[in-house]
Design an enzyme around this catalytic site. Structure first.
Site, PDB file in Angstrom:
ATOM      1  N   GLN A 173       0.776  -1.121  -0.084  1.00 27.63           N
ATOM      2  CA  GLN A 173      -0.179  -0.102  -0.033  1.00 27.63           C
ATOM      3  C   GLN A 173       0.933   1.472   0.049  1.00 27.63           C
ATOM      4  O   GLN A 173       0.408   2.091  -0.269  1.00 27.63           O
ATOM      5  CB  GLN A 173      -0.953   0.045   1.379  1.00 27.63           C
ATOM      6  N   ASN A 174       2.069   1.017   0.284  1.00 29.87           N
ATOM      7  CA  ASN A 174       3.086   2.271   0.111  1.00 29.87           C
ATOM      8  C   ASN A 174       2.835   2.822  -1.366  1.00 29.87           C
ATOM      9  O   ASN A 174       3.357   2.025  -2.166  1.00 29.87           O
ATOM     10  CB  ASN A 174       4.431   2.063   0.673  1.00 29.87           C
ATOM     11  N   GLN A 175       2.983   4.202  -1.396  1.00 34.42           N
ATOM     12  CA  GLN A 175       2.741   4.596  -2.736  1.00 34.42           C
ATOM     13  C   GLN A 175       4.290   5.210  -3.420  1.00 34.42           C
ATOM     14  O   GLN A 175       4.174   5.573  -4.593  1.00 34.42           O
ATOM     15  CB  GLN A 175       1.769   5.886  -2.791  1.00 34.42           C
TER      16      GLN A 175
END
Length: 156
Positions: free
Chosen positions: A37-39
């Site tokens: 989920q880290n962008q």
């Protein structure tokens, strides 16, 4: 005590992006920004016009270096429960003294979030241009489009 990851760095790096410390998912995978989920990879891929999020990790590293970008963290080790920067305790700062030797073309240091950005003055004192980026963490709830706009402005 948790220990961080080695830098993605070479002599051609002109811009270094510093995070605070790898998440538990990143440490387990031994990859920067390993939490799905880290962008980070989407943001930087959009800035560089490269499909970073779709590449395997060694290809991501090579692509970053081809574009003159490096990645590291401000903390070498720390104690922390969970993934939040606010839970970091007893941090030890990485040894950045070799940057002029290992990355002689380095001009700009960008900080992925406020925690990493606390070290900006150190890098400014060494003559580097510094920029604070909105955190790529899913815990920082600014919309992706707004993050991307700010990343583009800082990195181009």
């Amino acid at each position: 005590m948790l220990h961080g990851l080695p830098p993605i760095l070479d002599a051609g790096v002109r811009t270094l992006i510093l995070g605070s410390f790898p998440s538990p998912a990143s440490l387990a995978a031994q990859r920067y920004y390993g939490h799905r989920q880290n962008q980070f990879w989407r943001l930087l891929g959009s800035v560089l016009d490269e499909p970073l999020a779709e590449l395997d990790y060694p290809e991501r590293q090579s692509c970053l270096l081809r574009h003159g970008f490096g990645v590291w963290d401000v903390y070498q080790c720390c104690q922390r429960q969970g993934a939040l920067d606010s839970a970091i305790q007893s941090p030890q700062i990485n040894d950045f003294s070799r940057l002029p030797i290992d990355a002689p073309q380095l001009q700009r240091v960008c900080f992925n979030g406020q925690t990493a950005g606390k070290l900006a003055a150190r890098f400014q004192a060494r003559g580097y241009e510094t920029r604070l980026l909105p955190s790529s963490s899913p815990a920082y709830t600014l919309a992706f489009a707004s993050k991307l706009e700010r990343w583009r402005a800082a990195l181009q």
